[in-house]
Scaffold this motif. Sequence first.
Motif, PDB file in Angstrom:
ATOM      1  N   SER A  86       0.807  -1.220   0.000  1.00  0.00           N
ATOM      2  CA  SER A  86       0.000   0.000   0.000  1.00  0.00           C
ATOM      3  C   SER A  86       0.839   1.268   0.000  1.00  0.00           C
ATOM      4  O   SER A  86       0.304   2.367  -0.157  1.00  0.00           O
ATOM      5  N   GLN A  87       2.144   1.139   0.167  1.00  0.00           N
ATOM      6  CA  GLN A  87       3.001   2.324   0.193  1.00  0.00           C
ATOM      7  C   GLN A  87       4.459   1.913  -0.014  1.00  0.00           C
ATOM      8  O   GLN A  87       4.796   0.730  -0.015  1.00  0.00           O
ATOM      9  N   GLN A  89       4.619  -0.695  -2.797  1.00  0.00           N
ATOM     10  CA  GLN A  89       3.828  -0.052  -3.847  1.00  0.00           C
ATOM     11  C   GLN A  89       4.625   0.034  -5.143  1.00  0.00           C
ATOM     12  O   GLN A  89       4.109  -0.268  -6.225  1.00  0.00           O
ATOM     13  N   HIS A 119      -3.620   0.628   5.725  1.00  0.00           N
ATOM     14  CA  HIS A 119      -3.573   1.842   4.908  1.00  0.00           C
ATOM     15  C   HIS A 119      -4.457   1.682   3.671  1.00  0.00           C
ATOM     16  O   HIS A 119      -3.955   1.577   2.542  1.00  0.00           O
ATOM     17  N   GLU A 143      -6.200   3.849   2.107  1.00  0.00           N
ATOM     18  CA  GLU A 143      -6.025   4.946   1.157  1.00  0.00           C
ATOM     19  C   GLU A 143      -4.773   4.735   0.297  1.00  0.00           C
ATOM     20  O   GLU A 143      -4.756   5.038  -0.899  1.00  0.00           O
ATOM     21  N   GLY A 144      -3.731   4.177   0.902  1.00  0.00           N
ATOM     22  CA  GLY A 144      -2.531   3.865   0.135  1.00  0.00           C
ATOM     23  C   GLY A 144      -2.774   2.732  -0.846  1.00  0.00           C
ATOM     24  O   GLY A 144      -2.256   2.738  -1.971  1.00  0.00           O
ATOM     25  N   GLU A 196      -5.596   2.077  -2.295  1.00  0.00           N
ATOM     26  CA  GLU A 196      -6.354   2.662  -3.398  1.00  0.00           C
ATOM     27  C   GLU A 196      -5.415   3.362  -4.383  1.00  0.00           C
ATOM     28  O   GLU A 196      -5.583   3.277  -5.598  1.00  0.00           O
ATOM     29  N   GLU A 197      -4.422   4.043  -3.844  1.00  0.00           N
ATOM     30  CA  GLU A 197      -3.442   4.717  -4.695  1.00  0.00           C
ATOM     31  C   GLU A 197      -2.647   3.699  -5.502  1.00  0.00           C
ATOM     32  O   GLU A 197      -2.414   3.879  -6.706  1.00  0.00           O
ATOM     33  N   THR A 198      -2.230   2.616  -4.851  1.00  0.00           N
ATOM     34  CA  THR A 198      -1.512   1.556  -5.565  1.00  0.00           C
ATOM     35  C   THR A 198      -2.378   0.968  -6.656  1.00  0.00           C
ATOM     36  O   THR A 198      -1.916   0.725  -7.780  1.00  0.00           O
ATOM     37  N   ALA A 211      -4.826   2.337  -8.371  1.00  0.00           N
ATOM     38  CA  ALA A 211      -4.928   3.235  -9.515  1.00  0.00           C
ATOM     39  C   ALA A 211      -3.645   3.219 -10.350  1.00  0.00           C
ATOM     40  O   ALA A 211      -3.690   3.204 -11.585  1.00  0.00           O
ATOM     41  N   LYS A 212      -2.501   3.199  -9.676  1.00  0.00           N
ATOM     42  CA  LYS A 212      -1.223   3.229 -10.392  1.00  0.00           C
ATOM     43  C   LYS A 212      -0.955   1.907 -11.103  1.00  0.00           C
ATOM     44  O   LYS A 212      -0.383   1.892 -12.206  1.00  0.00           O
ATOM     45  N   CYS A 223     -10.626  -3.704  -0.240  1.00  0.00           N
ATOM     46  CA  CYS A 223     -11.013  -2.477  -0.939  1.00  0.00           C
ATOM     47  C   CYS A 223     -12.402  -2.633  -1.533  1.00  0.00           C
ATOM     48  O   CYS A 223     -12.697  -3.666  -2.136  1.00  0.00           O
TER      49      CYS A 223
END
Length: 265
Positions: free
Chosen positions: A14-15, A19, A39, A41-42, A44-46, A48-49, A62
């Motif tokens: 997640s980070q 990530q 995490h 939110e992290g 979710e960022e992973t 998307a990337k 998620c």
Amino acid sequence: MKLKGKVALVTGSSQGIGQAIAIKLAEEGADVVINYRSHPEGAEETLAKVQAAGGKCYLAQCPSSQAYTVKADLGDINDLRQLVADSIEHFGKVDILVNNAGIEKNAPFWEVTEADYDAVLNVNLKGVFFATQAMVQHLRETKRPGKIINISSVHEELPFPHFAAYCASKGGVKMLTRNLAIELAPLGITINNVAPGAIETPINTKLLNDPAKLGALRQNIPLGRLGKPQDVASLVAFLASAEADYITGSTFFVDGGLLWNYQEQ
């Protein structure tokens, strides 16, 4: 696209380094299972990337409509076994396991509590042991080769005062990797360590915001800078590929020369 058609499970993705590894494996064509514990939110960022990188991504815990949800605390043996099992159930297989999840606790040796010791060893060593075991059981059952990559640390070799449990856990991963390299080779399974030095990740936020300590650390690094998560991820992608089929039981230091130049201040 070195990993096209492969499925990779990256723990603690997640980070930070995890990530970056998830994104890099997706860029190389792998489908990626993202794991996180605390995490979202992290994660979710992973997600998307990874999707932007071209991989199909299934995210632990998620609510996204395209995500595959699993709860996974790598310090809990039942959780980690379920994570591996659910990843296999969804994709039909897992080819690559990256044991990235890890924690550390800072305390003088004489003040380390049993709870902190257990927390570090459960994630960093026990978690690696049993996640790898679940992966190997799957590969044996399906009669397929596979790749296991552990994210260790320069502290599998380098003393780190006030982090005794962390060093013990990484030293354990080093010996586990060497032992399993022999035991798993007849199955066509390779296992290696990637050992980062000082990397610019959230775990080092305090250091990055302390110019004096950061300057002193840079003086110990012959290349004169901290590493980037991508520096680690690129090596993981190589070890996960067919180009590394004859490499097993090794540790690769990604540290700018820190290990062989370090002097405690």
